[in-house]
Design a protein around this motif. Structure first.
Motif, short mmCIF file in Angstrom:
data_model
loop_
_atom_site.label_atom_id
_atom_site.label_comp_id
_atom_site.label_asym_id
_atom_site.label_seq_id
_atom_site.Cartn_x
_atom_site.Cartn_y
_atom_site.Cartn_z
N GLN A 12 56.12 26.88 45.79
CA GLN A 12 55.05 27.53 45.33
C GLN A 12 54.92 27.35 43.78
N ILE A 13 53.80 27.47 43.29
CA ILE A 13 53.53 27.36 41.70
C ILE A 13 53.52 28.83 40.99
N THR A 14 54.93 29.01 40.31
CA THR A 14 54.70 30.54 39.99
C THR A 14 54.71 30.75 38.67
N HIS A 15 54.39 29.57 37.95
CA HIS A 15 53.81 29.62 36.60
C HIS A 15 52.68 28.47 36.38
N ASN A 16 51.79 28.76 35.66
CA ASN A 16 50.72 27.92 35.33
C ASN A 16 49.98 28.20 34.15
N SER A 17 50.28 27.37 33.14
CA SER A 17 49.80 27.57 31.86
C SER A 17 49.21 25.99 31.15
N GLN A 18 48.41 26.46 30.33
CA GLN A 18 48.21 25.28 29.32
C GLN A 18 49.15 24.81 28.46
N GLY A 19 49.98 25.89 28.24
CA GLY A 19 51.27 25.54 27.29
C GLY A 19 50.79 25.57 25.89
N GLY A 20 50.84 26.37 25.09
CA GLY A 20 50.49 26.47 23.77
C GLY A 20 49.27 26.33 23.40
N SER A 21 48.87 26.07 22.27
CA SER A 21 47.38 25.72 21.92
C SER A 21 46.79 24.54 22.03
N GLY A 22 47.84 23.22 22.31
CA GLY A 22 47.47 22.10 22.66
C GLY A 22 47.04 21.70 23.98
N HIS A 23 45.96 20.72 24.34
CA HIS A 23 45.71 20.45 25.61
C HIS A 23 46.00 19.14 25.74
N LEU A 24 47.07 18.47 25.93
CA LEU A 24 47.51 17.32 25.75
C LEU A 24 47.02 16.36 26.98
N PHE A 25 47.01 17.18 27.98
CA PHE A 25 46.71 16.24 29.14
C PHE A 25 45.60 16.58 30.04
N GLU A 26 44.81 15.83 30.49
CA GLU A 26 43.65 16.28 31.71
C GLU A 26 44.18 16.47 32.77
N MET A 27 43.42 17.64 33.44
CA MET A 27 43.84 17.91 34.73
C MET A 27 42.72 17.34 35.65
#
Ligand code: DI6
Ligand code: FE
Length: 419
Positions: A404-419
């Motif tokens: 199960q994905i129990t945590h999902n965030s963009q992580g900080g301010s940067g958007h390093l990776f494309e989803m």
């Protein structure tokens, strides 16, 4: 619905990631395939069938995947806090002096005894949530601030309850021989008898402890007293481990090796005889750089000798209100490298595969392999070494716990990776 359709419908991929599998970092981009809560495949991204990319869902792309982190040594359940002693230490009073004056562990014992089960649960929960937000999926929690059957049992029940209410595996350890309770002052042997003949059998009968720990130190219990606890544990079929060689060399590691202990923890004062003893016992050397840092210790554990002897090294927070009020395992990666000179790879092994070994759960935890339960972290970094290199919260992009994905965030301010 046919079984095949159902299975492929549930397939989720983490594509083109840098994979640290618990032992090593793979040198080509990898894809982690999850299906029905398990790791179905770990394969080089270039070998992923196009069909899977079309049918399955891409849950993540780029970044780093590691096994869920394991904090294999904590005292997470406790009453009160010891900020006042922190101030005393800043004025020059030592940790050992504070303990001798009835403070230290004993002040936490008073606060823990005064707290109800619900109060202990409520205070431990945010500390555990901090570890979870930092990528931890398994936590060992010790008792040892109750020092009577009723209060030790209360602590261990709280630990078990934390595991049932939060998405994390909890391993419990009975640490009745942590400090001498005030009512046994001057009667340490009698207290050890109480631990061995009354507390331990009752805790074992209720299956509240997965292992048994001792504090073998000149401010705690002698090697002979610790051996009595180990004998009682062995009779009940429980594994043992020890806080040894933290402030002095009491040869606790040799004792631990004789009882095939899961781990010897702290070990700043471990000498060659101790290393020789644990070398062939399968015992893990658990390093606690947070306690070393907090106590401004200068005696560094014998890392090079441990390395030469091929002894597996684990790293943990030792999260506790006195010697390590630290609830961030990734910070320990940095401290293990900076203070103890571990390599980032050794540090990462220390919070994954070797931490699992220190808990005796390495057949199921700490390593990413096909067929295993899907418990892992997806990090917003480009290389695993970055997790040790910088001290930076909020790098956890996704935390997968038992499929199960129990945590999902963009992580900080940067958007390093494309989803
Ligand atoms: N060694 C430790 O690092 C913790 N217990 C132990 O035996 C510290 C416990 C405390 O100071 O409350
Ligand atoms: Fe500890």
């Amino acid at each position: 619905m046919s079984h095949t359709t159902k299975a492929s419908g549930q397939r989720q991929l983490w594509h083109q990631v840098t994979l640290f599998d618990g032992a090593r970092t793979h040198d080509t981009p990898m894809t982690v395939v999850m299906n029905e809560g398990r790791i179905e495949r770990l394969l080089p991204s270039e070998q992923v069938p196009t069909q899977w990319l079309e049918d399955g869902s891409i849950a993540g792309q780029g970044g780093v995947i590691t096994p869920g982190l394991i904090d294999c040594h904590t005292h997470l359940v406790f009453g009160g806090n010891r900020a006042n002693e922190f101030e005393q230490r800043l004025e020059g009073v030592s940790y050992a002096d504070i303990a001798a004056q009835g403070g230290g562990i004993l002040s936490t014992v008073n606060a823990t005894r005064a707290a109800t089960e619900d109060e202990l649960f409520a205070s431990a929960k945010p500390r555990l949530e901090a570890l979870i937000a930092d990528g931890v999926t398994t936590v060992e929690i010790k008792s040892g601030y109750g020092l009577s059957l009723g209060h030790e049992r209360k602590m261990l029940r709280v630990a078990r309850r934390l595991g049932s209410e939060l998405p994390v595996d909890i391993v419990t350890t009975f640490l009745g021989a942590h400090a001498l309770p005030p009512e046994y002052k001057g009667r340490a042997d009698d207290y050890i008898t109480e631990v061995c003949e009354h507390m331990l059998p009752a805790i074992a009968a209720e299956q509240l402890a997965d292992a048994v720990d001792v504090f073998c130190e000149n401010i705690a219990f002698t090697t002979a007293q610790c051996e009595r606890v180990f004998q009682a544990a062995q009779k009940l079929g429980l594994s043992v481990k020890g806080h040894v060689e933290q402030l002095s060399n009491q040869h606790g590691s040799e004792l631990c090796a004789r009882y095939q202990a899961l781990s010897v923890d702290h070990i700043e004062w471990l000498d060659d005889t101790g290393i020789e003893a644990i070398k062939d016992s399968g015992t893990v050397a658990t390093l606690l750089p947070g306690a070393f840092y907090t106590l401004r210790d200068t005696k560094v554990p014998p890392i090079e000798q441990l390395r030469k002897a091929g002894i597996p090294m684990a790293i943990a927070t030792d999260a506790n209100p006195g010697s390590s009020p630290i609830f961030q395992l990734t910070l320990m990666l940095n401290m293990a490298c900076t203070l103890f000179r571990l390599t980032p790879t050794e540090a990462l092994q220390g919070v994954t595969s070797n931490a699992a070994r220190a808990l005796g759960i390495h057949y199921t935890h700490g390593t990413l392999a096909e067929g295993r339960t899907a418990t892992f972290c997806h990090w917003q970094v480009e290389h695993p070494a970055e997790l040790a290199y910088s001290i930076q919260p909020n790098r956890l992009r996704q935390r997968v716990y038992k499929g199960q994905i129990t945590h999902n965030s963009q992580g900080g301010s940067g958007h390093l990776f494309e989803m």
